[in-house]
Design a protein around this motif. Structure first.
Motif, PDB file in Angstrom:
ATOM      1  N   VAL A  71      26.677   7.935 -33.833  1.00 10.81           N
ATOM      2  CA  VAL A  71      25.581   8.885 -33.621  1.00 10.81           C
ATOM      3  C   VAL A  71      25.753   9.510 -32.248  1.00 10.81           C
ATOM      4  O   VAL A  71      26.416   8.953 -31.363  1.00 10.81           O
ATOM      5  CB  VAL A  71      24.198   8.202 -33.719  1.00 10.81           C
ATOM      6  CG1 VAL A  71      23.950   7.646 -35.107  1.00 10.81           C
ATOM      7  CG2 VAL A  71      24.050   7.087 -32.672  1.00 10.81           C
ATOM      8  N   ALA A 129      25.785   1.933 -32.060  1.00 10.19           N
ATOM      9  CA  ALA A 129      26.212   3.145 -32.754  1.00 10.19           C
ATOM     10  C   ALA A 129      26.693   4.213 -31.774  1.00 10.19           C
ATOM     11  O   ALA A 129      27.666   4.924 -32.035  1.00 10.19           O
ATOM     12  CB  ALA A 129      25.064   3.690 -33.606  1.00 10.19           C
ATOM     13  N   SER A 178      15.929   5.803 -31.092  1.00  2.39           N
ATOM     14  CA  SER A 178      15.115   4.592 -30.938  1.00  2.39           C
ATOM     15  C   SER A 178      14.382   4.565 -29.599  1.00  2.39           C
ATOM     16  O   SER A 178      13.334   3.935 -29.463  1.00  2.39           O
ATOM     17  CB  SER A 178      15.987   3.338 -31.069  1.00  2.39           C
ATOM     18  OG  SER A 178      16.840   3.186 -29.950  1.00  2.39           O
ATOM     19  N   ILE A 225      23.050   5.743 -40.826  1.00  2.00           N
ATOM     20  CA  ILE A 225      22.225   5.753 -39.624  1.00  2.00           C
ATOM     21  C   ILE A 225      22.115   7.154 -39.033  1.00  2.00           C
ATOM     22  O   ILE A 225      21.111   7.501 -38.414  1.00  2.00           O
ATOM     23  CB  ILE A 225      22.761   4.746 -38.583  1.00  2.00           C
ATOM     24  CG1 ILE A 225      21.715   4.542 -37.466  1.00  2.00           C
ATOM     25  CG2 ILE A 225      24.101   5.169 -38.035  1.00  2.00           C
ATOM     26  CD1 ILE A 225      21.993   3.359 -36.581  1.00  2.00           C
ATOM     27  N   ARG A 226      23.140   7.987 -39.269  1.00  2.00           N
ATOM     28  CA  ARG A 226      23.079   9.360 -38.757  1.00  2.00           C
ATOM     29  C   ARG A 226      21.995  10.176 -39.447  1.00  2.00           C
ATOM     30  O   ARG A 226      21.540  11.199 -38.918  1.00  2.00           O
ATOM     31  CB  ARG A 226      24.419  10.067 -38.956  1.00  2.00           C
ATOM     32  CG  ARG A 226      25.533   9.529 -38.091  1.00  2.00           C
ATOM     33  CD  ARG A 226      26.703  10.507 -37.995  1.00  2.00           C
ATOM     34  NE  ARG A 226      27.193  10.970 -39.270  1.00  2.00           N
ATOM     35  CZ  ARG A 226      27.025  12.200 -39.734  1.00  2.00           C
ATOM     36  NH1 ARG A 226      26.370  13.092 -39.047  1.00  2.00           N
ATOM     37  NH2 ARG A 226      27.543  12.540 -40.905  1.00  2.00           N
ATOM     38  N   ASN A 267      16.849  -0.533 -30.689  1.00  2.00           N
ATOM     39  CA  ASN A 267      17.524  -0.151 -29.439  1.00  2.00           C
ATOM     40  C   ASN A 267      18.941  -0.704 -29.414  1.00  2.00           C
ATOM     41  O   ASN A 267      19.892  -0.010 -29.047  1.00  2.00           O
ATOM     42  CB  ASN A 267      16.751  -0.678 -28.230  1.00  2.00           C
ATOM     43  CG  ASN A 267      15.454   0.061 -27.957  1.00  2.00           C
ATOM     44  OD1 ASN A 267      14.554  -0.463 -27.319  1.00  2.00           O
ATOM     45  ND2 ASN A 267      15.340   1.283 -28.437  1.00  2.00           N
ATOM     46  N   TYR A 308      21.182   1.073 -32.114  1.00  7.66           N
ATOM     47  CA  TYR A 308      21.559   2.436 -31.725  1.00  7.66           C
ATOM     48  C   TYR A 308      22.523   2.450 -30.546  1.00  7.66           C
ATOM     49  O   TYR A 308      23.397   3.311 -30.449  1.00  7.66           O
ATOM     50  CB  TYR A 308      20.311   3.272 -31.430  1.00  7.66           C
ATOM     51  CG  TYR A 308      19.822   4.003 -32.655  1.00  7.66           C
ATOM     52  CD1 TYR A 308      20.271   5.283 -32.959  1.00  7.66           C
ATOM     53  CD2 TYR A 308      18.950   3.397 -33.539  1.00  7.66           C
ATOM     54  CE1 TYR A 308      19.848   5.948 -34.101  1.00  7.66           C
ATOM     55  CE2 TYR A 308      18.521   4.043 -34.686  1.00  7.66           C
ATOM     56  CZ  TYR A 308      18.969   5.320 -34.961  1.00  7.66           C
ATOM     57  OH  TYR A 308      18.564   5.968 -36.101  1.00  7.66           O
ATOM     58  N   LYS A 309      22.376   1.482 -29.657  1.00  7.61           N
ATOM     59  CA  LYS A 309      23.308   1.376 -28.533  1.00  7.61           C
ATOM     60  C   LYS A 309      24.717   1.110 -29.061  1.00  7.61           C
ATOM     61  O   LYS A 309      25.707   1.683 -28.586  1.00  7.61           O
ATOM     62  CB  LYS A 309      22.857   0.246 -27.604  1.00  7.61           C
ATOM     63  CG  LYS A 309      23.651   0.155 -26.308  1.00  7.61           C
ATOM     64  CD  LYS A 309      23.069  -0.920 -25.396  1.00  7.61           C
ATOM     65  CE  LYS A 309      23.852  -1.000 -24.083  1.00  7.61           C
ATOM     66  NZ  LYS A 309      23.278  -2.038 -23.167  1.00  7.61           N
ATOM     67  N   ASP A 356      20.225   8.729 -29.394  1.00  6.26           N
ATOM     68  CA  ASP A 356      19.512   7.465 -29.611  1.00  6.26           C
ATOM     69  C   ASP A 356      18.030   7.745 -29.802  1.00  6.26           C
ATOM     70  O   ASP A 356      17.259   7.836 -28.848  1.00  6.26           O
ATOM     71  CB  ASP A 356      19.724   6.536 -28.415  1.00  6.26           C
ATOM     72  CG  ASP A 356      19.033   5.193 -28.598  1.00  6.26           C
ATOM     73  OD1 ASP A 356      18.426   4.980 -29.663  1.00  6.26           O
ATOM     74  OD2 ASP A 356      19.091   4.361 -27.671  1.00  6.26           O
TER      75      ASP A 356
END
Length: 362
Positions: free
Chosen positions: A158, A152, A163, A118-119, A146, A149-150, A161
């Motif tokens: 990360v 993550a 997203s 995801i990074r 959303n 990413y929240k 965000d």
């Protein structure tokens, strides 16, 4: 001519991390390590942050890490890893329909990115993915990203965000008239079913299509039929989804599909659904059905979508002058006529008599 001087790599201060150029021909020769951590036994552990194409990229990566350190053990966490966690957690929190829509949206539009850390995902990749579907689905995808990413961010996977920057597609859904499936195509589907065995994944799609053509069931309904609701002696099933009129209705079993239903009923004795997933007891996946149906359709060279089976069934019964009230009862449409909807009762045999009139010549 001033050829310029070759830059020397300067040594980092203690506790600042390190950048090293590895020997040999490599696409990403610049290795970055995080600042050393003293272990209980007195040794110093330096974890590899990553590998980069240029020294400048390596410098930037180390600088970003020092500003916002992330959990190195999670640096290879993929989009799919976080999706699975979120999906399982949300199963009990959202409605079944919303749950299915998230599942379908993810598999259709984001699954090509699922194995990427995801990074490493970029704004461009995600924006391109959610720009493909119509507005409603695009909105679901952004909401899903959303949430992911929240999650993550909370776990330091990360430090940004992206997203939040995504823009929802403004494409409008277009309702296209559904064409009925012609007799020639139905005969081709039957022929394919007869000439292939169950090891062929498209054989199952051919059989499911035939069952839908002779029952008027939606693809979601045929996938959710449970064996306990099939009554072979009386030649009917109980099933249906969506509306009150559609749920738990009587679905007659036409003689031309009875053998198919018996086969799949006995295929996996320990499974509850007539059509189950290969590696689990869950109902046959909608995403798998849709993808395989498209492959099957292309193979047999016809353009109808899966909804055409239901349209074809209803159209043919109307041509046979079957009473509208009986057609509505069979396919699960609500009757606006109080007499038909409340005071008229049909037995499974009443409805079977009408369905048996249907013959596509296959």
């Amino acid at each position: 001519i001033n050829m310029g001087r070759k830059k020397r790599r300067t040594r980092k201060l203690n506790g600042a991390g390190s950048i090293t150029k590895l020997s040999g021909k490599r696409n990403k020769p610049w290795m970055v390590r995080t600042p050393g951590e003293i272990q209980i036994d007195g040794t110093i552990k330096r974890t590899v942050l990553g590998y980069y194409t240029t020294s400048e990229e390596a410098e930037i990566a180390l600088a970003k890490y020092k500003i916002m350190p992330f959990n190195i053990d999670e640096k290879n966490t993929t989009l799919n890893d976080l999706w699975k966690i979120w999906y399982e957690k949300k199963q009990a929190e959202v409605t079944k329909r919303s749950h299915e829509r998230y599942y379908k949206s993810y598999n259709l539009y984001l699954s090509h990115l699922k194995n990427k850390p995801i990074r490493e995902l970029t704004y461009h990749e995600l924006q391109q993915a959610i720009s493909v579907p119509v507005k409603g689905t695009s909105k679901y995808l952004k909401t899903l990203l959303n949430k992911i990413y929240k999650m993550a961010m909370k776990n330091n996977i990360v430090d940004k965000d992206i997203s939040e920057l995504l823009e929802i597609s403004q494409k409008k859904s277009v309702t296209r008239p559904v064409k009925v499936i012609d007799i020639k195509t139905i005969k081709k589907i039957r022929k394919y079913s007869n000439e292939n065995n169950c090891t062929n994944k498209l054989k199952k799609i051919a059989d499911m299509t035939l069952i839908m053509l002779y029952t008027g069931m939606r693809s979601g309904e045929i996938r959710s039929i449970k064996k306990e609701n099939i009554f072979f002696n009386e030649n009917y099933m109980i099933g249906g989804i969506k509306t009150e009129a559609g749920k738990d209705r009587i679905i007659p079993i036409h003689p031309k599909i009875k053998d198919l239903i018996i086969f799949y009923y006995n295929e996996f004795p320990n499974k509850d659904f007539l059509f189950s997933q290969t590696k689990s007891k869950k109902a046959f996946s909608e995403v798998t059905f849709v993808n395989n149906f498209i492959e099957f359709r292309n193979l047999l060279n016809f353009t109808n979508n899966r909804h055409a089976c239901r349209h074809t069934f209803i159209t043919e019964l109307k041509k046979l002058n079957v009473a509208k009230s009986k057609i509505k009862r069979i396919v699960g449409h609500k009757s606006l006529d109080v007499t038909d909807g409340v005071y008229t009762h049909y037995s499974p045999q009443d409805l079977l008599i009408e369905v048996k009139k249907l013959d596509y010549g296959d």
